[in-house]
Design an enzyme around this catalytic site. Structure first.
Site, PDB file in Angstrom:
ATOM      1  N   ASP A  25      41.166  28.649 -76.831  1.00 23.63           N
ATOM      2  CA  ASP A  25      42.616  28.808 -76.784  1.00 23.63           C
ATOM      3  C   ASP A  25      43.240  28.983 -78.166  1.00 23.63           C
ATOM      4  O   ASP A  25      44.467  29.005 -78.306  1.00 23.63           O
ATOM      5  CB  ASP A  25      43.248  27.581 -76.111  1.00 23.63           C
ATOM      6  CG  ASP A  25      42.822  26.277 -76.778  1.00 23.63           C
ATOM      7  OD1 ASP A  25      41.623  25.936 -76.679  1.00 23.63           O
ATOM      8  OD2 ASP A  25      43.663  25.601 -77.381  1.00 23.63           O
ATOM      9  N   TYR A 145      45.747  14.015 -78.942  1.00 18.06           N
ATOM     10  CA  TYR A 145      45.475  13.749 -80.351  1.00 18.06           C
ATOM     11  C   TYR A 145      46.556  12.836 -80.922  1.00 18.06           C
ATOM     12  O   TYR A 145      47.606  12.636 -80.305  1.00 18.06           O
ATOM     13  CB  TYR A 145      45.448  15.054 -81.146  1.00 18.06           C
ATOM     14  CG  TYR A 145      44.302  15.972 -80.796  1.00 18.06           C
ATOM     15  CD1 TYR A 145      43.164  16.034 -81.606  1.00 18.06           C
ATOM     16  CD2 TYR A 145      44.350  16.789 -79.668  1.00 18.06           C
ATOM     17  CE1 TYR A 145      42.118  16.870 -81.292  1.00 18.06           C
ATOM     18  CE2 TYR A 145      43.301  17.632 -79.343  1.00 18.06           C
ATOM     19  CZ  TYR A 145      42.190  17.668 -80.164  1.00 18.06           C
ATOM     20  OH  TYR A 145      41.147  18.507 -79.857  1.00 18.06           O
ATOM     21  N   LYS A 176      39.999  14.868 -73.348  1.00 16.96           N
ATOM     22  CA  LYS A 176      39.404  15.337 -74.599  1.00 16.96           C
ATOM     23  C   LYS A 176      40.089  14.609 -75.747  1.00 16.96           C
ATOM     24  O   LYS A 176      41.312  14.644 -75.877  1.00 16.96           O
ATOM     25  CB  LYS A 176      39.593  16.844 -74.749  1.00 16.96           C
ATOM     26  CG  LYS A 176      39.157  17.401 -76.098  1.00 16.96           C
ATOM     27  CD  LYS A 176      39.539  18.871 -76.219  1.00 16.96           C
ATOM     28  CE  LYS A 176      39.330  19.390 -77.637  1.00 16.96           C
ATOM     29  NZ  LYS A 176      39.812  20.785 -77.800  1.00 16.96           N
TER      30      LYS A 176
END
Length: 261
Positions: A25, A145, A176
């Protein structure tokens, strides 16, 4: 078995509970950087080398229609920002679950940066996407994140653990996360959430063996696999390096067995 479970099985088709994702991506955020200028070529070797799934923006999914044979699972990425704009860490939605279904995706992915000024909006978007995924039985990959003006610097393992917990609490089917520093943090993350967790490949790592050892460490700690982009598509031999990662994740091989140069 519900529709979501069937779709999840397309990503875990080997039956070992492990996963190698090939995120592609980057073209929206970074442009046609080295390694992904010819996306169709990348998709071909990704399939040949054994990736279990791709992460693609909607327009790049058209290339898959040209590829014969069986395809891996596909997450259509719903989040976007660019390095050109003023708010790189602020991700906005550029698609929907319904659109992903119409385009033939097996799941959707959303990117959230905790610690950014726009964290509340990103969490709200995640909630809305999670609700739609529940309605349509669509798997949800959450890339989460710790980045932005309010993020700890350097990023702490505790904040990475917090991020993983946020994703799990808000309905992720696969999470993730960036790799924490300590293996104990990986172990705590793997034990504390009810869904598979994969480790991000991160920025380009010049030491191949160190990178592969980090993957092995994550697997030993209980993670379900990896999501590796740049460290594959910017490698001099990307197909061979991806095959080595697949060997670690799915075949239980040692670093010295999969990468001897």
């Amino acid at each position: 078995m519900g529709g979501k479970n069937l779709r999840v099985r397309r990503f875990f088709s080997r039956g070992d509970g492990r996963l190698v994702l090939f995120p592609l991506d980057h073209g929206v955020s970074c442009g046609p950087v080295q390694g992904i200028a010819q996306m169709e070529t990348v998709l071909h070797y990704g399939i040949a080398s054994g990736a279990d799934g791709f992460v693609l923006h909607k327009g790049m999914m058209a290339y898959l229609e040209r590829i014969p044979g069986r395809l891996p699972g596909v997450f259509m990425h719903l989040s976007a920002s660019t390095q050109i704009g003023p708010s790189f860490h602020r991700k906005v939605l550029v698609g929907s679950v319904e659109e992903a279904l119409r385009r033939g995706a097996d799941g959707v992915s959303v990117h959230v940066n905790l610690g950014d000024e726009a964290e509340p909006e990103m969490l709200m978007d995640l909630g809305r996407v999670g609700e739609a995924c529940a309605q349509w039985n669509m798997p949800l990959l959450v890339m989460i994140y710790v980045r932005g003006a309010h993020a700890p610097k350097p990023v702490t393992d505790e904040s990475v653990e917090h991020a993983a917990r946020v994703a799990a609490e808000l309905g992720a089917d696969i999470i993730k996360i960036p790799a924490p520093q300590e293996i104990e943090a990986l172990e705590r993350i793997a034990r504390s959430v009810p869904v598979p967790v994969v480790m991000a490949g991160g920025t380009k790592e010049p030491d191949e063996r160190a990178f592969l050892r980090r993957i092995h460490m994550g697997l030993e700690a209980g993670l379900a696999g990896v999501a590796v982009g740049r460290n594959v598509f910017q490698h001099p031999c990307p197909d061979r390096f991806l095959a080595a990662i697949v060997g670690l994740v799915h075949e239980g091989r040692r670093v010295e067995e999969v990468w001897d140069t």
